[in-house]
Design a protein around this motif. Sequence first.
Motif, PDB file in Angstrom:
ATOM      1  N   UNK A   5     -34.781  92.402   0.362  1.00  0.00           N
ATOM      2  CA  UNK A   5     -34.190  92.508   1.349  1.00  0.00           C
ATOM      3  C   UNK A   5     -32.842  93.065   0.661  1.00  0.00           C
ATOM      4  N   UNK A   6     -32.532  94.036   1.829  1.00  0.00           N
ATOM      5  CA  UNK A   6     -30.746  94.802   1.204  1.00  0.00           C
ATOM      6  C   UNK A   6     -29.774  93.592   1.257  1.00  0.00           C
ATOM      7  N   UNK A   7     -29.058  94.076   0.183  1.00  0.00           N
ATOM      8  CA  UNK A   7     -27.889  93.068  -0.324  1.00  0.00           C
ATOM      9  C   UNK A   7     -27.936  92.114  -0.782  1.00  0.00           C
ATOM     10  N   UNK A   8     -29.221  92.391  -1.560  1.00  0.00           N
ATOM     11  CA  UNK A   8     -29.989  90.589  -2.678  1.00  0.00           C
ATOM     12  C   UNK A   8     -29.206  91.278  -3.425  1.00  0.00           C
ATOM     13  N   UNK A   9     -28.666  90.583  -4.403  1.00  0.00           N
ATOM     14  CA  UNK A   9     -27.406  90.842  -5.830  1.00  0.00           C
ATOM     15  C   UNK A   9     -28.099  90.587  -7.200  1.00  0.00           C
ATOM     16  N   UNK A  10     -29.013  91.074  -8.432  1.00  0.00           N
ATOM     17  CA  UNK A  10     -29.022  91.461  -9.200  1.00  0.00           C
ATOM     18  C   UNK A  10     -28.464  91.650 -10.547  1.00  0.00           C
ATOM     19  N   UNK A  11     -28.453  91.705 -11.641  1.00  0.00           N
ATOM     20  CA  UNK A  11     -27.706  91.766 -12.293  1.00  0.00           C
ATOM     21  C   UNK A  11     -28.606  92.680 -13.297  1.00  0.00           C
ATOM     22  N   UNK A  12     -27.778  93.842 -14.121  1.00  0.00           N
ATOM     23  CA  UNK A  12     -28.690  94.618 -15.637  1.00  0.00           C
ATOM     24  C   UNK A  12     -27.286  94.104 -16.593  1.00  0.00           C
ATOM     25  N   UNK A  13     -28.229  93.907 -17.654  1.00  0.00           N
ATOM     26  CA  UNK A  13     -27.416  93.988 -19.082  1.00  0.00           C
ATOM     27  C   UNK A  13     -27.492  95.230 -19.306  1.00  0.00           C
ATOM     28  N   UNK A  14     -26.478  95.977 -20.335  1.00  0.00           N
ATOM     29  CA  UNK A  14     -25.587  96.901 -21.754  1.00  0.00           C
ATOM     30  C   UNK A  14     -25.281  95.877 -22.287  1.00  0.00           C
ATOM     31  N   UNK A  15     -26.358  96.450 -23.778  1.00  0.00           N
ATOM     32  CA  UNK A  15     -26.729  96.451 -25.277  1.00  0.00           C
ATOM     33  C   UNK A  15     -25.644  97.407 -25.704  1.00  0.00           C
ATOM     34  N   UNK A  16     -24.297  96.358 -25.581  1.00  0.00           N
ATOM     35  CA  UNK A  16     -23.142  98.179 -26.434  1.00  0.00           C
ATOM     36  C   UNK A  16     -23.880  97.836 -28.170  1.00  0.00           C
ATOM     37  N   UNK A  17     -24.251  97.028 -28.686  1.00  0.00           N
ATOM     38  CA  UNK A  17     -24.523  97.179 -30.334  1.00  0.00           C
ATOM     39  C   UNK A  17     -25.165  96.548 -31.061  1.00  0.00           C
ATOM     40  N   UNK A  18     -26.271  96.867 -31.887  1.00  0.00           N
ATOM     41  CA  UNK A  18     -26.993  95.952 -32.339  1.00  0.00           C
ATOM     42  C   UNK A  18     -26.968  95.496 -33.567  1.00  0.00           C
ATOM     43  N   UNK A  19     -26.809  94.483 -34.062  1.00  0.00           N
ATOM     44  CA  UNK A  19     -26.999  94.043 -35.400  1.00  0.00           C
ATOM     45  C   UNK A  19     -27.741  93.443 -36.268  1.00  0.00           C
ATOM     46  N   UNK A  20     -28.110  92.796 -37.796  1.00  0.00           N
ATOM     47  CA  UNK A  20     -28.469  92.708 -38.083  1.00  0.00           C
ATOM     48  C   UNK A  20     -27.992  91.317 -39.276  1.00  0.00           C
ATOM     49  N   UNK A  21     -28.355  90.383 -39.359  1.00  0.00           N
ATOM     50  CA  UNK A  21     -26.977  89.747 -40.581  1.00  0.00           C
ATOM     51  C   UNK A  21     -27.437  87.859 -40.167  1.00  0.00           C
ATOM     52  N   UNK A  22     -26.323  87.550 -41.805  1.00  0.00           N
ATOM     53  CA  UNK A  22     -26.223  86.157 -41.326  1.00  0.00           C
ATOM     54  C   UNK A  22     -26.210  85.044 -40.401  1.00  0.00           C
ATOM     55  N   UNK A  23     -26.929  84.409 -39.290  1.00  0.00           N
ATOM     56  CA  UNK A  23     -26.304  84.351 -38.074  1.00  0.00           C
ATOM     57  C   UNK A  23     -26.894  82.567 -38.289  1.00  0.00           C
ATOM     58  N   UNK A  24     -26.005  81.656 -37.400  1.00  0.00           N
ATOM     59  CA  UNK A  24     -26.460  80.457 -37.412  1.00  0.00           C
ATOM     60  C   UNK A  24     -26.443  79.691 -35.489  1.00  0.00           C
ATOM     61  N   UNK A  25     -26.518  79.118 -34.865  1.00  0.00           N
ATOM     62  CA  UNK A  25     -27.023  78.362 -34.222  1.00  0.00           C
ATOM     63  C   UNK A  25     -25.542  78.503 -33.093  1.00  0.00           C
ATOM     64  N   UNK A  26     -25.537  79.163 -32.164  1.00  0.00           N
ATOM     65  CA  UNK A  26     -23.727  79.109 -31.643  1.00  0.00           C
ATOM     66  C   UNK A  26     -23.350  77.597 -31.954  1.00  0.00           C
TER      67      UNK A  26
END
Length: 308
Positions: A217-238
């Motif tokens: 339907x018209x006026x339905x609001x969705x979302x678009x996610x843009x990736x600014x950068x991607x990295x790999x490295x040591x990480x822990x749960x937030x």
Amino acid sequence: MKKLFYLLLVSVFTFSCKKNVTVAAEEAKPEMKPKTEVNVAYPSDTIRLSNTITLNATATYLLKSDAKANSTGYITHMTIRLGDRISKGSVLFGLQTKEARALGNTINKLDKSFRFSGTTTVVSPATGYVVMLNHQIGDYVQDGEILATITDASSFGFVVDVPYEYLQLIKTQNSLSVKLPDGNSLPAKVAKVMPSVDAVSQTVKVLLQIAKSSTIPENLIGTVTLSKSTVYGLSVPKMAVLSDETQSSFWVMKMINDTTAIKTPVVKGTETDQYIQIKSGNITTKDKVITSGNFGLRDTATVKIKKH
């Protein structure tokens, strides 16, 4: 009397000695520190971390077409209702002029086999949905008056207000998807960028085109996610990363044995909904970090790991 006195004195002395021995024994017991129950996890160096920005996307039809009366007269019949999906060229209304109605009745009285009606038809100028009906059967309308409004299905898309600094970012995205409120995602591509910037918000309207739009339907609001950068490295749960009130210093509680956790300062990197990159800090993938029960723990805290 003397014997009784000596017996009492000996009894008091004996009781006092036993009391002192009991107190001394209690003081000699080691102090038991309370243990906080915690959950732990291992850091990872294989998780893909993306620095993203999420923007709202509104479903809309850029073009709407009007079905107009092609003569002055009465609406004799109509084949549509509000919300109907119609194809280009479909008959929408039948019109009959005042003169044709009067002349037709006269001619039909003279010769019933002639069947003169003097009606004209109004057809749909586009394929889409009927979003507005201005008249009903029996109404008298003028030539050129708008009878109905139809959305142009070919102009359907999602409009995203993109901050100007991210305009080139959305243009260079190889694949985009619009996430709907029901959890479904639709593949999309950039179809048009408006050549103007909003003076207040400094955003540019970008039209995203999708393959299928019949059920949106018209006026339905969705979302678009843009990736600014991607990295790999040591990480822990937030949840493992703690900070002070000013958000200027960060640390994790690292286990040095099965019951003791120490405060370990870290420097954060890219952050997602679930993980935080650790750019520097004295932790490795072999260390256990506390993910719950760590809030408020002091350095060198005594803890108990929950068993699952």
